[in-house]
Design a protein around this motif. Structure first.
Motif, mmCIF file in Angstrom:
data_model
loop_
_atom_site.group_PDB
_atom_site.id
_atom_site.type_symbol
_atom_site.label_atom_id
_atom_site.label_comp_id
_atom_site.label_asym_id
_atom_site.label_seq_id
_atom_site.Cartn_x
_atom_site.Cartn_y
_atom_site.Cartn_z
ATOM 1 N N ILE A 1 46.059 -32.495 16.069
ATOM 2 C CA ILE A 1 46.681 -32.222 17.367
ATOM 3 C C ILE A 1 47.514 -33.419 17.822
ATOM 4 N N VAL A 2 46.988 -34.622 17.652
ATOM 5 C CA VAL A 2 47.743 -35.825 18.044
ATOM 6 C C VAL A 2 49.016 -35.945 17.204
ATOM 7 N N GLU B 1 49.554 -26.319 11.896
ATOM 8 C CA GLU B 1 48.553 -27.176 11.252
ATOM 9 C C GLU B 1 47.338 -27.451 12.135
ATOM 10 N N PRO B 2 47.504 -27.826 13.421
ATOM 11 C CA PRO B 2 46.304 -28.079 14.239
ATOM 12 C C PRO B 2 45.432 -26.842 14.416
ATOM 13 N N ILE C 1 40.931 -30.959 25.122
ATOM 14 C CA ILE C 1 41.746 -31.161 23.918
ATOM 15 C C ILE C 1 42.635 -29.951 23.677
ATOM 16 N N VAL C 2 42.099 -28.751 23.897
ATOM 17 C CA VAL C 2 42.928 -27.541 23.797
ATOM 18 C C VAL C 2 44.071 -27.617 24.797
ATOM 19 N N ILE D 1 48.188 -27.704 24.119
ATOM 20 C CA ILE D 1 49.128 -26.795 24.787
ATOM 21 C C ILE D 1 50.207 -27.595 25.509
ATOM 22 N N ALA D 2 49.803 -28.686 26.180
ATOM 23 C CA ALA D 2 50.769 -29.510 26.899
ATOM 24 C C ALA D 2 51.779 -30.137 25.932
ATOM 25 N N ILE D 3 51.312 -30.593 24.762
ATOM 26 C CA ILE D 3 52.227 -31.169 23.768
ATOM 27 C C ILE D 3 53.202 -30.114 23.274
ATOM 28 N N PHE D 4 52.689 -28.919 23.000
ATOM 29 C CA PHE D 4 53.578 -27.851 22.519
ATOM 30 C C PHE D 4 54.603 -27.465 23.579
ATOM 31 N N VAL D 5 54.169 -27.369 24.837
ATOM 32 C CA VAL D 5 55.112 -27.050 25.917
ATOM 33 C C VAL D 5 56.179 -28.140 26.015
#
Length: 305
Positions: A99-100, A253-254, A273-274, A278-282
């Motif tokens: 995720i990171v 991948e994540p 973490i979920v 989501i925030a990173i994807f947005v």
């Protein structure tokens, strides 16, 4: 190749590369971290270089600029990226590391705006801020304990994402004729010894390796399956889809890593973490909204056809 076959290969690639994070987590019980990374790319580099040798007559760099781009890729994309990734995973799970790492495309856009004068709008700034919030949700820093395992692990893997993004940007200006399989092979051939030298400098020893069946299996998976086989799929999809669409694999991948981590290790990630993912994807979607729109339109056009 039909659209169904392309989609199946895309999902398979996400599964294979997502599984690599779980394999790293498991294999680190038997390997010193940076030495483990070097072994992975000795194996994968040898296979991909062999593939390049039989698939193209331009299997090695011929000019100074080709050696330069291979060197940048080897030092940053293979060496720096994976040294910090393998150092960070002992502190956090492989799923969280995946995720990171999904922050990499966001950083790539930021570095491109600074180093290559790519346009970065106000919406892009909002996207970057949103992605940073995601990193905060994942690391959950405690002001009274800023060196907790979670913060250290996320920090190391974040450094891995920085190296990946910087390498992706610095190699972009080079428009060489070297095929992508040759470039990837030489990046691994250059990066593996650098990782090995780094492991020696850190005091890691071959004697510390426990050659268990699990150790051999994780190394084989990372070198041959997630390394060689997955890259061969990547080359095929890159030719079929183009760079914009294939880069979305970083957000599959994540998901794959999280599912496999639960199935194989019984590990679950928590809600913050979920939310961070989501925030990173947005944030990524805001920054790369034009490229994503083109991908959606191309997929819709292919389905209509």
């Amino acid at each position: 190749m039909s659209r169904a076959t392309t989609t199946a290969l895309f999902l398979l690639l996400g599964l294979l590369w997502g599984g690599s994070f779980v394999a790293i987590e498991v294999g680190l019980a038997d390997f010193p971290p940076v030495l483990f990374a070097s072994f992975r790319f000795y194996v994968a580099g040898a296979v991909i270089l062999g593939y390049a040798a039989v698939s193209t007559d331009h299997w090695r760099p011929r000019r100074n600029d080709e050696w330069l781009v291979a060197g940048i890729a080897g030092v940053l994309l293979i060496g720096g990226t994976h040294a910090f990734l393998y150092l960070g995973v002992p502190y956090i799970s492989g799923a969280v590391a995946a995720i990171v790492i999904s922050f990499s495309p966001v950083l790539t856009a930021v570095f491109a705006s600074v180093l290559l004068d790519d346009r970065f709008t106000g919406v892009g700034v909002v996207g970057f801020a949103c992605a940073l919030v995601g990193i905060g949700l994942i690391s959950q820093p405690d002001p009274s304990n800023l060196l907790s395992a979670d913060v250290v692990g996320v920090g190391l893997v974040f450094a891995s994402a920085v190296f990946w993004a910087l390498g992706a940007v610095l190699t972009r200006p080079f428009r060489t004729e070297m095929p992508v399989q040759s470039l990837q092979a030489w990046a691994m051939v250059i990066g593996a010894p650098l990782l090995h030298a780094t492991s020696i400098a850190r005091g890691e020893s071959m004697a510390a390796i426990a050659w268990t069946p699990v150790a051999v299996g994780t190394l084989a998976y990372l070198g041959l399956v997630a390394g060689a086989v997955a890259f061969l799929i990547y080359f095929e999809l890159l030719d079929r889809l183009g760079a914009a669409e294939i880069n979305l694999i970083g957000y599959l991948e994540p998901v794959a890593a999280t599912g496999l981590s639960y199935l194989l290790l019984g590990s679950l990630i928590d809600l913050p973490i979920v939310a961070g993912f989501i925030a990173i994807f947005v944030g990524f979607a805001l920054i790369k909204r034009d490229a994503i729109r083109e991908v959606v339109l191309s997929v819709a056009g292919a389905d209509d056809a």
